[in-house]
Design an enzyme around this catalytic site. Structure first.
Site, short mmCIF file in Angstrom:
data_model
loop_
_atom_site.label_atom_id
_atom_site.label_comp_id
_atom_site.label_asym_id
_atom_site.label_seq_id
_atom_site.Cartn_x
_atom_site.Cartn_y
_atom_site.Cartn_z
CB THR A 132 57.07 36.77 46.65
OG1 THR A 132 57.35 35.55 47.34
CG2 THR A 132 58.06 36.91 45.51
CG ASP A 133 58.55 34.80 51.59
OD1 ASP A 133 58.23 34.36 50.46
OD2 ASP A 133 58.31 34.18 52.65
CD GLU A 134 58.67 31.57 46.46
OE1 GLU A 134 59.32 31.24 45.46
OE2 GLU A 134 57.64 30.97 46.84
CE1 TYR A 157 56.04 34.49 41.40
CE2 TYR A 157 57.19 33.55 43.28
CZ TYR A 157 56.22 34.39 42.77
OH TYR A 157 55.45 35.15 43.62
CE LYS A 161 56.10 39.04 42.53
NZ LYS A 161 54.84 39.79 42.19
P1 NAD Z 1 47.43 33.99 40.98
O1 NAD Z 1 48.26 33.22 40.02
O2 NAD Z 1 46.35 33.31 41.73
O3 NAD Z 1 46.76 35.23 40.21
C1 NAD Z 1 47.44 35.99 39.25
C2 NAD Z 1 46.43 36.80 38.46
O4 NAD Z 1 47.16 37.60 37.51
C3 NAD Z 1 45.44 35.94 37.65
O5 NAD Z 1 44.12 36.43 37.80
C4 NAD Z 1 45.92 36.10 36.22
O6 NAD Z 1 44.88 36.00 35.26
C5 NAD Z 1 46.53 37.49 36.25
N1 NAD Z 1 47.55 37.68 35.20
C6 NAD Z 1 48.59 36.87 34.91
N2 NAD Z 1 49.28 37.36 33.86
C7 NAD Z 1 48.68 38.53 33.51
C8 NAD Z 1 48.93 39.51 32.51
N3 NAD Z 1 49.96 39.38 31.64
N4 NAD Z 1 48.14 40.61 32.45
C9 NAD Z 1 47.09 40.74 33.31
N5 NAD Z 1 46.78 39.84 34.25
C10 NAD Z 1 47.57 38.74 34.35
O7 NAD Z 1 48.48 34.69 41.96
P2 NAD Z 1 48.35 35.02 43.53
O8 NAD Z 1 48.80 33.87 44.32
O9 NAD Z 1 47.04 35.64 43.79
O10 NAD Z 1 49.48 36.14 43.65
C11 NAD Z 1 49.18 37.52 43.43
C12 NAD Z 1 50.46 38.33 43.60
O11 NAD Z 1 50.95 38.17 44.92
C13 NAD Z 1 51.58 37.93 42.66
O12 NAD Z 1 52.25 39.10 42.26
C14 NAD Z 1 52.47 37.06 43.52
O13 NAD Z 1 53.80 37.12 43.08
C15 NAD Z 1 52.30 37.72 44.88
N6 NAD Z 1 52.50 36.85 46.06
C16 NAD Z 1 51.84 35.67 46.16
C17 NAD Z 1 52.00 34.89 47.31
C18 NAD Z 1 51.26 33.58 47.49
O14 NAD Z 1 51.51 32.89 48.47
N7 NAD Z 1 50.35 33.20 46.63
C19 NAD Z 1 52.85 35.33 48.33
C20 NAD Z 1 53.52 36.53 48.19
C21 NAD Z 1 53.32 37.29 47.05
O1 TDX Z 2 52.61 19.29 45.10
C1 TDX Z 2 53.36 19.97 45.85
N1 TDX Z 2 54.12 19.35 46.79
C2 TDX Z 2 54.97 20.00 47.62
O2 TDX Z 2 55.65 19.39 48.46
C3 TDX Z 2 53.45 21.41 45.74
C4 TDX Z 2 52.65 22.15 44.70
C5 TDX Z 2 54.32 22.07 46.60
N2 TDX Z 2 55.05 21.39 47.50
C6 TDX Z 2 55.96 22.13 48.40
C7 TDX Z 2 56.88 23.11 47.71
C8 TDX Z 2 57.02 24.21 48.74
O3 TDX Z 2 58.05 23.88 49.66
O4 TDX Z 2 55.11 22.93 49.23
C9 TDX Z 2 55.69 24.22 49.48
C10 TDX Z 2 54.73 25.27 48.98
O5 TDX Z 2 54.68 25.17 47.56
P1 TDX Z 2 53.80 26.17 46.68
O6 TDX Z 2 52.40 26.15 47.16
O7 TDX Z 2 54.08 25.86 45.24
O8 TDX Z 2 54.37 27.58 47.12
P2 TDX Z 2 55.84 28.23 47.05
O9 TDX Z 2 56.68 27.57 46.03
O10 TDX Z 2 56.36 28.29 48.44
O11 TDX Z 2 55.45 29.71 46.52
C11 TDX Z 2 54.28 30.38 47.02
O12 TDX Z 2 54.59 31.31 48.00
C12 TDX Z 2 55.26 32.47 47.61
C13 TDX Z 2 53.51 31.05 45.88
O13 TDX Z 2 53.22 30.11 44.88
C14 TDX Z 2 54.26 32.22 45.33
O14 TDX Z 2 53.48 32.88 44.34
C15 TDX Z 2 54.59 33.16 46.45
O15 TDX Z 2 55.39 34.22 46.00
#
Ligand code: NAD
Ligand code: TDX
Length: 347
Positions: A132-134, A157, A161
């Site tokens: 993630t970019d975070e 988090y 990562k």
């Molecule tokens: P998500 O939370 O929707 O899915 C995570 C999955 O991992 C779930 O199916 C969960 O059951 C599984 N999991 C959790 N703990 C586990 C364990 N101990 N063993 C096996 N499986 C397990 O997450 P997402 O948003 O799909 O993110 C997927 C990946 O991409 C993550 O590594 C996250 O850090 C990364 N990522 C997400 C975003 C975003 O915007 N959502 C952006 C950049 C990177």
């Molecule tokens: O209820 C809300 N109100 C609000 O203002 C929630 C849930 C979020 N927010 C804000 C927080 C952030 O600035 O919105 C923005 C996005 O929040 P999230 O959806 O929780 O995402 P973020 O914290 O940016 O992280 C996401 O992007 C990077 C994913 O959850 C991560 O897994 C990924 O790595």
């Protein structure tokens, strides 16, 4: 220049029942010839309904397992003769990491180490760490994260990562184990769990509930439609240079309040639903990605504009109201219970 193309035969997708993982599995089945083995613990974020469209496909298999169990990881990789791993399993929600950080270290750090060790021991040829970019921290009004920006994570988090990324990188440098790391901006699209900002706001808007915007709503995120992320992951896995990091971004920076206003417009609900609430502790102000490396090396660019992607996403949630309702009611856990009995560690 990219290395010669690498074509995996049997790809293990960890976290394949989650949001990005399930979209990636759909992409793999539709657009490649690879055999896909999904490994997922089915935590609260994992949902077998996300994989229902591919459940009967001959190139798909599902394994219920936890990446915190190293012996199991070795067994799965051996049994399925896995030659490449796309590692997406994680605890992924920043707010949960603030109230309960320990599981983030257990899954994201120790789980990643288990997978690296199991993959190395069983002769895996490629290991893709989906990051993630975070991990880069927070930007002011200008500048962008490049692959050489120092890691400066701010939440439990992102700290977990970043630790995982460091371990992946260490396996490359120490053992010449062929790893790749991607760092992507905020994803949105079908199957996203409605704790994340975009689906949460869509869900609330549909029910005329307040839309809780943290702080002043001027935090900026760079949004990428999940299908574009999936094509980038496949590109990096098959054509990326082992040992490299690739940033992935959508070139679509928006303030949170801009996103929420657009959701209300698309759902057809009034702006008075916007409710400013207490800020997230340690809330990163701005993320922005310089994705020029993946563009120049692999020719990847986002194809879906934010306006188009958000409209598609709102339409998807409208057309899949049952999917959303099953999550909100807890009914989605029935898939788990039918297959495995009561959910022991539901969070
Ligand atoms: P998500 O939370 O929707 O899915 C995570 C999955 O991992 C779930 O199916 C969960 O059951 C599984 N999991 C959790 N703990 C586990 C364990 N101990 N063993 C096996 N499986 C397990 O997450 P997402 O948003 O799909 O993110 C997927 C990946 O991409 C993550 O590594 C996250 O850090 C990364 N990522 C997400 C975003 C975003 O915007 N959502 C952006 C950049 C990177
Ligand atoms: O209820 C809300 N109100 C609000 O203002 C929630 C849930 C979020 N927010 C804000 C927080 C952030 O600035 O919105 C923005 C996005 O929040 P999230 O959806 O929780 O995402 P973020 O914290 O940016 O992280 C996401 O992007 C990077 C994913 O959850 C991560 O897994 C990924 O790595």
């Amino acid at each position: 220049m990219s290395a010669d193309s690498y074509q995996p035969k049997r790809l293990l997708v960890t976290g394949g029942a989650g949001f990005i993982g399930s979209n990636f599995v759909h992409y793999l089945i539709e657009s490649t010839d690879v055999e896909v083995v999904v490994l997922d613990a089915l935590t609260y974020a994992g949902n077998l309904a996300n994989l229902a469209p591919v459940a009967e496909h001959p190139r798909y298999a599902f394994v219920h397992a936890d990446i915190r169990d190293k012996a199991k990881m070795i067994e799965v990789m051996r049994t399925h003769r896995i030659d490449a791993v796309a590692h997406l399993a994680a605890e992924s929600h920043v707010d949960r990491s603030i109230t309960g950080p320990a599981v983030f270290v257990e899954t994201n750090v120790l789980g990643t180490l288990n997978l690296l060790q199991a993959a190395r021991e069983t002769g895996v040829q490629r290991f893709l760490q989906v990051g993630t970019d975070e991990v880069y921290g927070s930007l002011g009004p200008t500048g962008r994260f490049s692959e050489t920006t120092p890691l400066d994570p701010h939440s439990p988090y992102s700290a977990s990562k970043a630790a995982a990324d460091h371990l992946v990188s260490a396996f490359w440098h120490t053992y010449e184990f062929p790893t790749l790391i991607t760092r992507c901006s905020n994803n949105y699209g079908p199957y996203q769990f409605p704790e994340k900002m975009i689906p949460l706001m869509i869900n609330n808007a549909r029910q005329d509930k307040p839309l809780p915007v943290y702080g002043d709503g001027l935090n900026v995120r760079d949004w990428l439609y999940v299908h574009d992320h999936c094509s980038a992951l496949w590109g990096v896995l098959t054509r990326g240079r082992p040992g490299s990091v690739y940033n992935i971004g959508g070139d679509s920076e928006r303030t949170n309040v801009e996103v929420v206003r657009e959701i209300l417009r698309l759902v057809g609900k009034p702006e008075r639903l916007i409710t400013f609430v207490a800020d997230r502790p340690g809330h990163d102000r701005r993320y922005a990605i310089d994705a020029s490396k993946i563009a120049s090396e692999l020719g990847w660019r986002p194809t879906v504009t934010f306006e188009e992607g958000l409209a598609r996403t709102v339409a998807w949630y409208r057309d899949h109201a049952d999917w959303l309702e099953q999550i909100v009611s807890g009914e989605y856990q029935k898939y788990y219970e039918q297959m495995y009995g009561q959910r022991g560690a539901a969070r």
